[in-house]
Design a protein around this motif. Structure first.
Motif, PDB file in Angstrom:
ATOM      1  N   LYS A 108      -2.340  10.909  -5.166  1.00  4.43           N
ATOM      2  CA  LYS A 108      -3.613  11.582  -5.490  1.00  4.43           C
ATOM      3  C   LYS A 108      -4.648  10.796  -5.550  1.00  4.43           C
ATOM      4  N   ASP A 109      -4.606   9.337  -5.970  1.00 10.21           N
ATOM      5  CA  ASP A 109      -5.502   8.529  -6.249  1.00 10.21           C
ATOM      6  C   ASP A 109      -6.512   8.384  -5.097  1.00 10.21           C
ATOM      7  N   PRO A 110      -7.536   8.472  -5.018  1.00  7.04           N
ATOM      8  CA  PRO A 110      -8.586   8.356  -4.015  1.00  7.04           C
ATOM      9  C   PRO A 110      -8.595   6.903  -3.493  1.00  7.04           C
ATOM     10  N   ALA A 111      -8.859   6.043  -4.356  1.00  2.56           N
ATOM     11  CA  ALA A 111      -8.774   4.503  -3.986  1.00  2.56           C
ATOM     12  C   ALA A 111      -7.696   3.995  -3.262  1.00  2.56           C
ATOM     13  N   VAL A 112      -6.439   4.519  -3.716  1.00  2.78           N
ATOM     14  CA  VAL A 112      -5.004   4.219  -3.120  1.00  2.78           C
ATOM     15  C   VAL A 112      -4.770   4.829  -1.798  1.00  2.78           C
ATOM     16  N   LEU A 113      -5.422   5.999  -1.418  1.00  3.36           N
ATOM     17  CA  LEU A 113      -5.434   6.499  -0.075  1.00  3.36           C
ATOM     18  C   LEU A 113      -6.418   5.830   0.894  1.00  3.36           C
ATOM     19  N   ALA A 114      -7.651   5.476   0.248  1.00  2.00           N
ATOM     20  CA  ALA A 114      -8.659   4.804   1.284  1.00  2.00           C
ATOM     21  C   ALA A 114      -8.000   3.491   1.548  1.00  2.00           C
ATOM     22  N   GLU A 115      -7.493   2.715   0.822  1.00  2.00           N
ATOM     23  CA  GLU A 115      -7.104   1.438   0.989  1.00  2.00           C
ATOM     24  C   GLU A 115      -5.941   1.651   1.962  1.00  2.00           C
ATOM     25  N   TYR A 116      -4.957   2.336   1.993  1.00  2.00           N
ATOM     26  CA  TYR A 116      -3.752   2.707   2.498  1.00  2.00           C
ATOM     27  C   TYR A 116      -4.097   2.757   4.051  1.00  2.00           C
ATOM     28  N   ALA A 117      -5.149   3.800   3.966  1.00  2.00           N
ATOM     29  CA  ALA A 117      -5.737   4.148   5.453  1.00  2.00           C
ATOM     30  C   ALA A 117      -6.416   2.994   6.028  1.00  2.00           C
ATOM     31  N   ALA A 139       3.682   6.051  -5.635  1.00  2.00           N
ATOM     32  CA  ALA A 139       3.473   6.007  -7.012  1.00  2.00           C
ATOM     33  C   ALA A 139       2.509   6.920  -7.510  1.00  2.00           C
ATOM     34  N   ASP A 140       1.266   6.860  -6.469  1.00  2.00           N
ATOM     35  CA  ASP A 140       0.258   7.728  -6.974  1.00  2.00           C
ATOM     36  C   ASP A 140      -0.527   8.475  -5.938  1.00  2.00           C
ATOM     37  N   HIS A 167       1.018  -1.181   0.082  1.00  2.00           N
ATOM     38  CA  HIS A 167       0.092  -0.016  -0.019  1.00  2.00           C
ATOM     39  C   HIS A 167       0.862   1.298   0.041  1.00  2.00           C
ATOM     40  N   ALA A 168       1.992   1.196   0.670  1.00  2.00           N
ATOM     41  CA  ALA A 168       2.718   2.443   0.773  1.00  2.00           C
ATOM     42  C   ALA A 168       3.491   2.690  -0.512  1.00  2.00           C
ATOM     43  N   ALA A 169       3.935   1.591  -1.265  1.00  2.00           N
ATOM     44  CA  ALA A 169       4.344   1.618  -2.412  1.00  2.00           C
ATOM     45  C   ALA A 169       3.358   2.262  -3.663  1.00  2.00           C
ATOM     46  N   ARG A 170       2.231   1.750  -3.538  1.00  2.00           N
ATOM     47  CA  ARG A 170       1.016   2.453  -4.358  1.00  2.00           C
ATOM     48  C   ARG A 170       0.948   3.923  -3.990  1.00  2.00           C
TER      49      ARG A 170
END
Length: 245
Positions: A111-120, A108-109, A102-105
């Protein structure tokens, strides 16, 4: 014992290689749970039943029963302890790997809302399980706080209730009381009858041992006619009783 909420990471199937334990018939998880509470099952006199229980948990989804594994690790049955400890180590390893992905994603991106939400969500799950301790847990909470703020910045204020409550909770865990109060003040102003921000205010006052503020928030809750769930009512009654069970 109820299962934990579904976490953002799930363990790979646990492999039981020992022939002795392969021979133990594992009963249906739901049937077993409906017959005997899981915590009580660990106290059964029958070693075979205890081992059936722990193996059924391992073959289901150990993350969902992490509390039970913690109890099992202290059991007087060495086989139960072995499998519980092994599962907990595997959960920790796979959770760390998931957080790294998740940290790597996010790097890399960002500002992606889905990436933010999944990492959190992954950070919250790891913290809820207590997989990180000390400085590592502190760093995870600080990162979670940053992620939640980023998510809130991209949402209209009228949709920020859930994120705001999550942010205030982690701010309290970081002992950032002034920041938490600012977050909670905004939440109670916009959603005056919803319980979570008020309950977090009570916990903040209690953590700081500020009895006057605790009494103030209890009075404010009555004036605002905050809607309380059964659990919320129990917590309010607890604080009204001076924090005594």
């Amino acid at each position: 014992m109820s299962r934990r909420e579904k976490t953002p990471f799930r363990m790979e199937p646990f492999r039981v290689d020992d022939e002795l334990h392969r021979s133990i018939r594992v009963e249906n998880r739901e049937d077993a749970a409906s017959t005997v509470p899981l915590e009580e099952a660990l106290l059964l006199d029958s070693a075979e039943q205890r081992r059936k229980l722990i193996l059924s948990v391992l073959m289901d989804d150990p993350v969902q029963y992490y509390d039970l594994l913690e109890q099992a690790r202290l059991n007087d049955d060495s086989e139960v302890v072995h499998y519980a400890a092994t599962a907990m180590a595997q959960i920790s390893k796979q959770a760390d790997a998931a957080l790294q992905r998740h940290a790597a994603r996010f790097t890399a991106d960002p500002k992606d809302p889905a990436v933010l939400a999944e990492y959190a969500a992954a950070l919250e799950a790891s913290l809820a399980l207590g997989l990180a301790q000390g400085r590592a847990a502190q760093l995870q909470r600080q990162q979670l706080e940053r992620l939640l703020k980023m998510q809130m910045a991209d949402q209209p204020k009228e949709e920020q209730y859930g994120l705001g409550c999550r942010l205030a909770k982690v701010q309290l865990e970081l002992a950032e009381y002034a920041a938490a109060e600012q977050t909670l003040a905004e939440l109670t102003a916009r959603w005056p009858v919803r319980e979570t921000p008020w309950l977090l205010r009570l916990r903040s006052a209690a953590a700081r041992k500020d009895g006057a503020e605790l009494a103030r928030w209890l009075a404010e809750m009555e004036r605002a006619q905050v809607y309380l769930s059964a659990a919320g009512r129990r917590e309010v009654d607890f604080w009204k009783g001076g924090g005594q069970p």
